[in-house]
Design a protein around this motif. Structure first.
Motif, PDB file in Angstrom:
ATOM      1  N   HIS A  42       0.887  -1.167   0.000  1.00  0.00           N
ATOM      2  CA  HIS A  42       0.000   0.000   0.000  1.00  0.00           C
ATOM      3  C   HIS A  42       0.922   1.212   0.000  1.00  0.00           C
ATOM      4  N   GLU A  45       1.771   3.982   2.703  1.00  0.00           N
ATOM      5  CA  GLU A  45       2.111   3.528   4.054  1.00  0.00           C
ATOM      6  C   GLU A  45       3.626   3.599   4.196  1.00  0.00           C
ATOM      7  N   ARG A  94      -3.528   2.987  -1.776  1.00  0.00           N
ATOM      8  CA  ARG A  94      -4.163   1.735  -1.337  1.00  0.00           C
ATOM      9  C   ARG A  94      -4.869   1.019  -2.492  1.00  0.00           C
ATOM     10  N   HIS A 171       3.446  -3.006   6.380  1.00  0.00           N
ATOM     11  CA  HIS A 171       2.342  -2.062   6.163  1.00  0.00           C
ATOM     12  C   HIS A 171       2.239  -1.108   7.346  1.00  0.00           C
ATOM     13  N   CYS A 172       1.199  -0.247   7.324  1.00  0.00           N
ATOM     14  CA  CYS A 172       0.773   0.471   8.516  1.00  0.00           C
ATOM     15  C   CYS A 172      -0.720   0.728   8.384  1.00  0.00           C
TER      16      CYS A 172
HETATM   17 ZN   LIG Z   1      -1.590  -1.706   4.127  1.00  0.00          ZN
END
Ligand SMILES: [Zn+2]
Length: 381
Positions: A42, A45, A94, A171-172
């Motif tokens: 994503h 992130e 995203r 990710h975050c």
């Molecule tokens: Zn993510």
């Protein structure tokens, strides 16, 4: 210096443009165990990009000291397509602007194609079966015809990871405490990694659904094991996890250095890198089921006002947030309380403070499965 650094070229999306993936490898090609990392699938992130930067520095040092036993593959920037997506001055990474959907969904499930080729070929030797299955997974993936740039990106990333022993997808969340997603089949690995990282939540699932990257890497192993059990032993040879490195704005060297060091210690504990990792820290949490995570949903549009802080404990039935109708009518009914169905930790929430009807805005990790949470549909969009 890495053992090798390769630029992999994606199909040009428009005349005059070209995007590439940079792939760094440490240790001898084909050495085991193999670990695979990538960051910012994503693309908005960013914490993972800084962690990967520090991870590479740690691997440089380990390589210089001759401590790499297995092989480590790092794609520090996993999604150059998403990184190029700006709208109104904001990076939006995203979902694919090209309409293929969420960048971390829809990875190919190789199980069925692999199963066809594995029937009748397993032996009584688990190590030989693992090598055979890895080879078949690589082959069936390579045979998948892809044209669109994003589909090719997904195939390339999966191809780099599909035969790894350990896969880390960095990710975050919007605003969050550090947490992990992993399969219930791999509880011990998830607990140890969570302890090293100081994870506030370790979320274990049976089947998340949507085929995110970690599931595409790891789930063929337990699906094939179930299908081929009478034919020969097939260990679960790939631990894959999604590591959520706090929130989108949590980009700082202090956290990133500590996170990279924790990932390297985990590699030491699993024999990928030599060296003494020290005693395993006491875990900050017990693992909890992903189907016990209450994902709070806004029933209407409104201004989102939290009543509980990130990291706060919530009892089932407690008000976590209120939605305020800024239009102010009808008078007296302008605040809608949103209650948690779970008792647990408020570990993640979205950054925006205005909801749309049906928007998922907050997550509470409870211990008990919730009836509305169903295997195969456990991830948000
Ligand atoms: Zn993510």
């Amino acid at each position: 210096m890495p053992t090798s650094t390769v630029k992999m070229v994606l199909p040009s999306s428009a005349p005059g443009t070209k995007r590439t993936l940079r792939v760094h490898r440490y240790g001898a090609a084909g050495a085991r165990p193999k670990a695979y990392f990538h960051a910012a699938l994503h693309a908005d992130e960013i914490p993972g990009l800084l962690v990967a930067h520090h991870l590479l520095r740690g691997l440089e040092q380990a390589q210089a000291e001759g401590r790499i036993i297995g092989e480590v593959v790092v794609v520090p920037v996993a999604n150059p397509i998403g990184l190029s997506q700006h709208l109104n001055g904001r990076l939006l990474g995203r979902f694919d602007f090209e309409s293929t959907g969420n960048f971390n969904r829809g990875f190919p499930d190789l199980t069925a194609a692999a199963l066809e080729r594995l029937r009748g070929r397993l032996s009584g030797d688990p190590a030989a079966n693992v090598a055979l299955i890895r080879g078949v997974l690589r082959t069936v993936l390579a045979e998948q015809a892809m044209l669109r740039e994003t589909d090719v990106l997904k195939r390339v990333l999966l191809g780099l990871a599909i035969d790894a022993d350990f896969v880390f997808d960095l990710h975050c969340d919007g605003e969050a405490l550090l947490h992990l997603y992993a399969s219930q089949w791999q509880r011990d690995d998830a607990v140890e990694l969570g302890a090293d990282l100081g994870a506030a939540a370790v979320l274990l699932e049976e089947e998340p659904g949507g085929n995110p990257f970690d599931e595409a890497c790891a789930s063929p192993w337990w699906k094939l094991r179930a299908a081929l059990a009478p034919e020969g032993p097939t260990p679960l040879a790939c631990f894959a996890t999604t590591v959520e490195l706090r929130g989108q704005a949590d980009v700082n060297d202090e956290d990133a250095v500590a996170d990279a060091a924790a990932l390297l210690r985990f590699l030491q504990r699993r024999g990928v890198i030599a060296g003494e990792p020290g005693p395993l820290p006491e875990p900050r949490c017990e693992p909890t089921p992903l189907d016990g995570v209450d994902v709070l949903t806004a029933p209407t549009a409104g201004v989102l006002v939290y009543r509980k802080p990130l990291g706060g404990w919530v009892a089932a039935g407690e008000v976590v947030a209120e939605l305020v109708d800024p239009l102010g009518e009808p008078l007296g009914a302008t605040r809608i309380p949103i209650r948690s169905a779970a008792s647990g930790l408020l570990f993640a929430r979205m950054t925006e403070r205005l909801t749309r009807p049906g928007q998922k805005f907050c997550k509470v990790a409870g211990r008990e499965p919730l009836s509305y949470r169903q295997a195969g549909k456990l991830l948000e969009d």
